[in-house]
Write a protein that holds these residues in place. Structure first.
Motif, PDB file in Angstrom:
ATOM      1  N   LYS A 129     -16.656  13.871-124.021  1.00  0.00           N
ATOM      2  CA  LYS A 129     -17.436  14.136-122.607  1.00  0.00           C
ATOM      3  C   LYS A 129     -16.529  15.193-122.004  1.00  0.00           C
ATOM      4  O   LYS A 129     -15.436  15.367-122.196  1.00  0.00           O
ATOM      5  CB  LYS A 129     -17.251  12.628-122.042  1.00  0.00           C
ATOM      6  CG  LYS A 129     -18.145  11.778-122.822  1.00  0.00           C
ATOM      7  CD  LYS A 129     -18.014  10.237-122.223  1.00  0.00           C
ATOM      8  CE  LYS A 129     -18.797  10.337-120.744  1.00  0.00           C
ATOM      9  NZ  LYS A 129     -18.860   8.815-120.227  1.00  0.00           N
ATOM     10  N   GLU A 178     -22.156   8.966-124.727  1.00  0.00           N
ATOM     11  CA  GLU A 178     -22.423   8.788-122.942  1.00  0.00           C
ATOM     12  C   GLU A 178     -21.856   7.325-122.676  1.00  0.00           C
ATOM     13  O   GLU A 178     -21.254   7.305-121.479  1.00  0.00           O
ATOM     14  CB  GLU A 178     -23.799   9.192-122.811  1.00  0.00           C
ATOM     15  CG  GLU A 178     -24.221  10.559-122.853  1.00  0.00           C
ATOM     16  CD  GLU A 178     -25.467  10.794-122.647  1.00  0.00           C
ATOM     17  OE1 GLU A 178     -26.423   9.774-122.540  1.00  0.00           O
ATOM     18  OE2 GLU A 178     -25.896  11.990-122.690  1.00  0.00           O
ATOM     19  N   THR A 187     -23.002  17.931-119.993  1.00  0.00           N
ATOM     20  CA  THR A 187     -22.271  16.500-120.324  1.00  0.00           C
ATOM     21  C   THR A 187     -21.300  16.437-121.242  1.00  0.00           C
ATOM     22  O   THR A 187     -20.310  15.738-121.165  1.00  0.00           O
ATOM     23  CB  THR A 187     -23.207  15.391-120.624  1.00  0.00           C
ATOM     24  OG1 THR A 187     -23.935  15.607-121.703  1.00  0.00           O
ATOM     25  CG2 THR A 187     -24.253  15.307-119.711  1.00  0.00           C
TER      26      THR A 187
END
Length: 481
Positions: free
Chosen positions: A121, A176, A205
């Motif tokens: 991430k 995520e 992301t």
């Protein structure tokens, strides 16, 4: 004293004549060795060759070394020998370059390069692969038969806990949702997800923490025939990359070229990249372009099933090959049916003939969103580009750029057609000088949005095959045998 000087001059001239003769004979041997080894010349040309570089040079050497002749005559004959040496060395250079090039690109088919990314991430405090030691890394085994090999190589760098997921969407969701700290993904999947039409892309992301590559052995799937006597099919794959042609990635251009040396006919069948077909290895529906993710053998078997035919060989090129080849040719004149502007570097093309360089040629064959008919027009433009390249390459003046053309394809072209068969085809062309008749067919279909095997998270644009065009292609292939 004068007699001694005269004898010394004669002796030096004799030594010089012998040296020139030896160099000439070595030059003849080197060229003859290559021509016989690769069987590139038909018998009738070999006979002519041996007359001009065998009988005549040997006669010259005989008179300059073994016969007493006037100095002026000997000097003239030695000059002719030197001229022969220069010509033979030039020929040897071009022959050697050609044969080395052919052997290089016929030797690239036996392995495939897969490039991998370790993603975390974007906001995570992992900036190096060692920061992930003893952390969890996810992967999708069902999408990559080489993933175990990749994980083993990664474990040599740092110890990680492996977690398997069913597909890309689950893999990315797990990252995520902080179920895992990182994921392992092949670069072509990353590129595909980064081209999403949605606002959020994977690069927004995540960050790439580590990159590495592995090489995988490819099974030889060629189906050998006598290419000078039997019809054969070649799958042409233009892969979606600028890097090495062995990179595993999408196949942006998919063509089958059926060659019949008995009737001198070339049948070119263009298959849209977004054709919605059943992947041979997985028995699931996906875009044809995505078949390239799973290896060239998957693309070939999928097309064989679609067209109910046998593909004997394949040839792979990438973006670098087209750019380099067109630039080496000094640009080409390609015909466009439409006025349009490309979607990548915003190159404008006029209806009619356009003089293009390498990058402009790539824009011409890649563009599809500028047309209402999308991939259909792009397929037609790709065929026109091939015709433009063949036309330019057929010009005798291209011989002056011969070496640059070979260098432009280095590392950007590979095939599983054997060196022997390529030389047999050259021999056949030189011997028969056939005039090839070309027929082009483009498969068609209807626009749709479907879930694909590779990306189960969203519906992607696909083209549902028009069975009538598929059947017409099958019939044409059958008739070209």
């Amino acid at each position: 004293m004068k007699l001694r000087k005269l004898k010394n001059k004669f002796k030096k001239l004799k030594i010089f004549s012998v040296l020139i003769g030896i160099v000439l004979l070595i030059s003849i041997y080197l060229n003859s060795f290559l021509l016989i080894k690769y069987n590139v010349l038909p018998l009738k040309f070999l006979i002519i060759y041996f007359i001009f570089v065998g009988i005549i040079p040997f006669t010259l050497v005989y008179f300059t070394v073994f016969k007493r002749i006037k100095k002026l005559v000997k000097n003239i004959l030695l000059g002719i020998e030197v001229f022969y040496i220069i010509i033979l060395l030039i020929v040897f250079f071009y022959l050697n370059s050609t044969f080395n090039f052919v052997e290089n690109f016929t030797g690239n088919f036996d392995y495939e390069t897969k490039n991998y990314y370790v993603l975390a991430k974007k906001q995570a405090n992992y900036n190096d692969i060692k920061d992930l030691k003893n952390k969890n890394i996810g992967f999708a085994k069902n999408l990559d038969t080489s993933i175990e090999h990749a994980l083993e190589k990664l474990d040599e760098k740092v110890k990680l806990n492996h977690k398997e997921y069913d597909g890309l969407s689950e893999l990315i969701d797990s990252l995520e949702n902080d179920e895992i700290e990182s994921i392992l993904i092949i670069d072509s999947f990353y590129d595909m997800l980064n081209e999403s039409e949605e606002e959020t892309k994977i690069s927004d992301t995540t960050k790439i923490v580590y990159k590495f590559s592995i090489k995988e052995k490819i099974e030889d799937i060629s189906k050998e025939v006598d290419v000078t006597k039997e019809a054969f099919n070649v799958y042409i794959s233009a892969i979606d990359s600028y890097g090495n042609v062995t990179d595993n990635t999408r196949s942006d251009v998919n063509m089958v070229i059926s060659v019949n040396p008995k009737t001198n006919k070339l049948l070119m069948i263009n298959i849209p990249r977004d054709y919605f077909v059943k992947l041979a290895k997985y028995n699931e529906y996906d875009k044809l372009t995505h078949a390239g993710f799973y290896g060239v053998e998957t693309s070939i078997k999928t097309i064989e099933n679609l067209l109910d035919t046998e593909i004997n060989y394949y040839a792979r090129v990438n973006y670098s090959a087209l750019i380099g080849l067109v630039d080496a040719l000094g640009g080409v004149d390609v015909y466009s049916e439409y006025d349009f502007t490309s979607g990548y570097y915003l190159v404008h093309f006029n209806k009619g003939y356009n003089k293009v360089n390498g990058l402009e040629a790539l824009e011409f064959v890649r563009t599809r969103k500028a047309f209402l008919q999308g991939d259909r027009v792009r397929g037609e433009n790709q065929q026109r580009m091939i015709e433009a390249i063949i036309k330019k390459a057929s010009n005798p003046s291209i011989l002056l750029k011969y070496d640059n053309i070979l260098k432009s394809l280095d590392g950007s072209f590979s095939t599983n057609i054997s060196t022997e068969n390529i030389m047999n085809l050259i021999n056949f062309q030189l011997d028969k000088m056939p005039s090839w008749n070309t027929e082009t067919i483009s498969l068609d279909g209807s626009d749709s949005y479907q879930i694909t095997y590779t990306d189960k998270s969203r519906e992607l644009y696909v083209m549902i095959p028009n069975e009538e065009t598929v059947e017409n292609a099958k019939l044409a292939l059958q008739n070209n045998k």
